[in-house]
Design a protein around this motif. Structure first.
Motif, mmCIF file in Angstrom:
data_model
loop_
_atom_site.group_PDB
_atom_site.id
_atom_site.type_symbol
_atom_site.label_atom_id
_atom_site.label_comp_id
_atom_site.label_asym_id
_atom_site.label_seq_id
_atom_site.Cartn_x
_atom_site.Cartn_y
_atom_site.Cartn_z
ATOM 1 N N THR A 3 0.814 -1.215 0.000
ATOM 2 C CA THR A 3 0.000 0.000 0.000
ATOM 3 C C THR A 3 0.850 1.268 0.000
ATOM 4 N N ASN A 4 2.083 1.194 0.493
ATOM 5 C CA ASN A 4 2.905 2.407 0.636
ATOM 6 C C ASN A 4 3.712 2.704 -0.620
ATOM 7 N N TYR A 5 3.031 3.054 -1.661
ATOM 8 C CA TYR A 5 3.715 3.466 -2.884
ATOM 9 C C TYR A 5 2.847 4.522 -3.562
ATOM 10 N N ASN A 6 3.457 5.255 -4.488
ATOM 11 C CA ASN A 6 2.748 6.341 -5.155
ATOM 12 C C ASN A 6 2.364 5.919 -6.573
ATOM 13 N N PRO A 7 1.084 5.701 -6.859
ATOM 14 C CA PRO A 7 0.665 5.239 -8.189
ATOM 15 C C PRO A 7 0.825 6.294 -9.290
ATOM 16 N N THR A 8 1.080 7.540 -8.904
ATOM 17 C CA THR A 8 1.165 8.634 -9.885
ATOM 18 C C THR A 8 2.266 8.408 -10.906
ATOM 19 N N TYR A 9 3.415 7.910 -10.459
ATOM 20 C CA TYR A 9 4.555 7.720 -11.362
ATOM 21 C C TYR A 9 4.174 6.792 -12.522
ATOM 22 N N GLY A 10 3.541 5.676 -12.203
ATOM 23 C CA GLY A 10 3.133 4.721 -13.232
ATOM 24 C C GLY A 10 2.074 5.301 -14.154
#
Length: 265
Positions: free
Chosen positions: A130-137
């Protein structure tokens, strides 16, 4: 979760990990510490009720010798420089790690063995990232106008097991067969920084259009790229575990490691 269930949800957990992994555990425990040179001194001045050492190599085994705890599970470092089991239940995993005979006989998953050495019930609960930023992808997807389904093809394996990698010739044949059904995204880490662009160029020359990630991606960025994939094909590597944690359709390729040791949930 299993530790909280055993010791109570008010218990205080300190988790020591490599600094790259802090982001995955910091929001789930009271304290998350990275391995640092001064950590050994720090541990000599604190006391704990229970300590778990789940690694059979230093610095974890060395730190388990230093930590002051009433009860210890897992592995410490013996005077001869080898790991030893701190509790009887930890002996199975240690023997399996050092004995080819025991390793070939084993049919327990890694998760099962870890819960066993911790003397905790193994309930086969799925884990989530859960601790990641989906924006980059999502930005990557938009930038390259990826409108079809995306197939993530991980080519890395790490230094320890280079034979975990899929043969390049077979990988090329696979990309040709996939054809226009998917956008193909080749994935790799720092150890593939030379191989990735070479492979992209080779495939382009054969008329196969593929994209690749930046091999210097951070863990968070790498997870974000796996998150935009509909299907992931990977060897037995960190990408396999991330893909499972993201609940992606995952094809795991096992060449030199036992598939039964990996839980698929």
């Amino acid at each position: 979760e299993a530790l909280k269930k055993k010791y109570g949800y008010e218990c205080h957990i300190t988790w020591i990990v490599d600094k790259e992994a802090l982001v995955f555990v910091k929001d789930h425990v009271e304290r998350a510490w990275a391995y640092t040179p001064e950590l050994g001194f720090k541990l000599q001045y604190e006391t704990f009720d229970v300590a778990y050492g789940l690694e059979i190599t230093p610095p974890a085994t060395f730190l388990m010798n230093l930590v002051q705890a009433k009860t210890k599970y897992g592995y410490g470092l013996a005077l001869n420089g080898h790991p030893y089991a701190l509790n009887p239940k930890a002996e199975y995993y240690l023997e399996r790690a050092w004995s080819d005979v025991a390793n070939k006989k084993n049919r327990k998953s890694y998760g099962e063995m870890i819960f066993e050495l911790c003397e905790l019930p193994y309930e086969k609960k799925r884990y989530e990232l859960t601790n990641y930023n989906p924006t980059y992808g999502q930005d990557f997807k938009q930038k390259h106008r990826l409108t079809k389904k995306i197939l993530g093809l991980n080519i890395g394996s790490g230094k320890r097991w280079p034979s975990k990698q899929w043969d390049e010739q077979e990988l090329t044949r696979f990309c040709k067969k996939i054809g226009t059904h998917y956008h193909i995204l080749l994935l790799g880490g720092p150890e593939e920084k030379e191989k990735l662009p070479q492979l992209v160029l080779k495939l382009h020359k054969e008329g196969i259009k593929v994209l690749s990630n930046n091999p210097e991606n951070s863990f968070i960025e790498f997870i974000s790229l796996l998150d935009i994939c509909d299907t992931v094909v990977t060897g037995d590597s960190v990408a396999l575990h991330i893909s499972i944690g993201l609940s992606k359709k995952t094809i795991g390729l096992f060449f030199v490691t036992p598939p039964w040791e990996i839980d698929d949930f």
